[in-house]
Design a protein around this motif. Sequence first.
Motif, mmCIF file in Angstrom:
data_model
loop_
_atom_site.group_PDB
_atom_site.id
_atom_site.type_symbol
_atom_site.label_atom_id
_atom_site.label_comp_id
_atom_site.label_asym_id
_atom_site.label_seq_id
_atom_site.Cartn_x
_atom_site.Cartn_y
_atom_site.Cartn_z
ATOM 1 N N ASP A 295 0.844 -1.189 0.000
ATOM 2 C CA ASP A 295 0.000 0.000 0.000
ATOM 3 C C ASP A 295 0.885 1.247 0.000
ATOM 4 N N GLU A 296 0.271 2.397 0.220
ATOM 5 C CA GLU A 296 1.003 3.659 0.092
ATOM 6 C C GLU A 296 2.093 3.830 1.147
ATOM 7 N N SER A 297 2.053 3.041 2.213
ATOM 8 C CA SER A 297 3.065 3.142 3.268
ATOM 9 C C SER A 297 4.322 2.337 2.948
ATOM 10 N N PHE A 298 4.295 1.545 1.891
ATOM 11 C CA PHE A 298 5.428 0.681 1.542
ATOM 12 C C PHE A 298 6.634 1.526 1.147
ATOM 13 N N ASN A 299 7.800 1.230 1.724
ATOM 14 C CA ASN A 299 8.985 2.044 1.434
ATOM 15 C C ASN A 299 10.216 1.226 1.059
ATOM 16 N N GLU A 300 10.039 -0.068 0.789
ATOM 17 C CA GLU A 300 11.170 -0.897 0.374
ATOM 18 C C GLU A 300 11.159 -1.054 -1.149
ATOM 19 N N CYS A 301 11.177 0.078 -1.823
ATOM 20 C CA CYS A 301 11.041 0.099 -3.278
ATOM 21 C C CYS A 301 12.311 -0.409 -3.958
ATOM 22 N N THR A 302 12.128 -1.074 -5.083
ATOM 23 C CA THR A 302 13.263 -1.516 -5.877
ATOM 24 C C THR A 302 13.865 -0.307 -6.582
ATOM 25 N N GLN A 303 15.162 -0.134 -6.408
ATOM 26 C CA GLN A 303 15.833 1.053 -6.947
ATOM 27 C C GLN A 303 16.139 0.837 -8.428
ATOM 28 N N GLU A 304 15.161 1.149 -9.261
ATOM 29 C CA GLU A 304 15.335 1.033 -10.710
ATOM 30 C C GLU A 304 14.739 2.266 -11.375
ATOM 31 N N PHE A 305 14.774 2.294 -12.708
ATOM 32 C CA PHE A 305 14.398 3.505 -13.438
ATOM 33 C C PHE A 305 12.998 4.001 -13.080
ATOM 34 N N SER A 306 12.018 3.087 -13.054
ATOM 35 C CA SER A 306 10.645 3.523 -12.805
ATOM 36 C C SER A 306 10.504 4.169 -11.426
ATOM 37 N N HIS A 307 11.184 3.612 -10.421
ATOM 38 C CA HIS A 307 11.120 4.197 -9.076
ATOM 39 C C HIS A 307 11.803 5.559 -9.042
ATOM 40 N N THR A 308 12.990 5.648 -9.629
ATOM 41 C CA THR A 308 13.737 6.908 -9.612
ATOM 42 C C THR A 308 12.964 8.022 -10.292
ATOM 43 N N LEU A 309 12.368 7.715 -11.436
ATOM 44 C CA LEU A 309 11.595 8.709 -12.186
ATOM 45 C C LEU A 309 10.379 9.174 -11.391
ATOM 46 N N CYS A 310 9.592 8.212 -10.894
ATOM 47 C CA CYS A 310 8.374 8.569 -10.155
ATOM 48 C C CYS A 310 8.689 9.321 -8.865
ATOM 49 N N LYS A 311 9.759 8.916 -8.184
ATOM 50 C CA LYS A 311 10.132 9.574 -6.929
ATOM 51 C C LYS A 311 10.467 11.037 -7.175
ATOM 52 N N GLU A 312 11.247 11.319 -8.216
ATOM 53 C CA GLU A 312 11.610 12.712 -8.515
ATOM 54 C C GLU A 312 10.390 13.506 -8.946
ATOM 55 N N TRP A 313 9.550 12.892 -9.762
ATOM 56 C CA TRP A 313 8.329 13.537 -10.252
ATOM 57 C C TRP A 313 7.422 13.921 -9.079
ATOM 58 N N GLU A 314 7.229 12.980 -8.158
ATOM 59 C CA GLU A 314 6.368 13.240 -7.006
ATOM 60 C C GLU A 314 6.968 14.292 -6.085
ATOM 61 N N SER A 315 8.280 14.269 -5.918
ATOM 62 C CA SER A 315 8.948 15.245 -5.055
ATOM 63 C C SER A 315 8.736 16.657 -5.572
ATOM 64 N N ILE A 316 8.821 16.820 -6.883
ATOM 65 C CA ILE A 316 8.589 18.134 -7.488
ATOM 66 C C ILE A 316 7.142 18.571 -7.259
ATOM 67 N N ALA A 317 6.205 17.654 -7.484
ATOM 68 C CA ALA A 317 4.786 17.988 -7.320
ATOM 69 C C ALA A 317 4.465 18.397 -5.886
ATOM 70 N N GLN A 318 5.070 17.725 -4.906
ATOM 71 C CA GLN A 318 4.793 18.024 -3.499
ATOM 72 C C GLN A 318 5.188 19.440 -3.124
ATOM 73 N N ASN A 319 6.072 20.055 -3.883
ATOM 74 C CA ASN A 319 6.495 21.425 -3.590
ATOM 75 C C ASN A 319 5.372 22.443 -3.782
ATOM 76 N N ALA A 320 4.284 22.021 -4.416
ATOM 77 C CA ALA A 320 3.141 22.927 -4.596
ATOM 78 C C ALA A 320 2.270 23.002 -3.339
ATOM 79 N N GLN A 321 2.512 22.106 -2.388
ATOM 80 C CA GLN A 321 1.709 22.079 -1.168
ATOM 81 C C GLN A 321 1.893 23.370 -0.371
ATOM 82 N N SER A 322 0.783 23.968 0.055
ATOM 83 C CA SER A 322 0.830 25.200 0.852
ATOM 84 C C SER A 322 -0.458 25.313 1.650
#
Length: 208
Positions: free
Chosen positions: A36-63
Amino acid sequence: TQELVDKIKNADTPPHTFISGSAIGFYGRQDSQPIDESFNECTQEFSHTLCKEWESIAQNAQSDTTRVCIIRTGIVLSSHGGALSKMLPAYKFALGGPIANGGQMMSWIHIDDIIGMIMYLVEEQSLKGVFNATAPNPVSNAEFSSMLAQSLNRPNFFRMPAKVLTLLLGEMAELLIYGQNVRPNNITQAGYRFHYPELKEAFSHLLR
């Protein structure tokens, strides 16, 4: 996404909601254990790296004025386009069957439910954070294949080699070859009720 975030942060009247699309590829390839969304043992591969960076950028809009909702989308089933439309020809010509050994999990969602989730997140303005856009009942690839064949009244004995699937679907094939058992805990706990929680119901609607 970065340009959108910059515009939101600099706006005189920023939007109350920013919904950013991600994918269950965030978790990387996994075995059959429920995730589920709490899972944090992600496999370190391209899809994870891309999504992680994408989500990190999006979270910066939080205010205080803008909330951010991130949707990690699974395999969207639709009667128009997407993965299902690319599978159908093989089954209709009696050439369908599981991929590789068929044991890998498939985390799918009916297109009506992903639209329903987006609308729900827009309307329920107390919600924010990450939401898996997958049906609550994922199935193995073998189950998916068998149910699809039954729905089309076709045989289900040809096995699809992973290399062939990659040629047909490109990087999308990774979700089908390696599999993930993803559960939509956050959106169900928030009160959303799926129209198509079971694959058989989804096929009955899409293939009628």
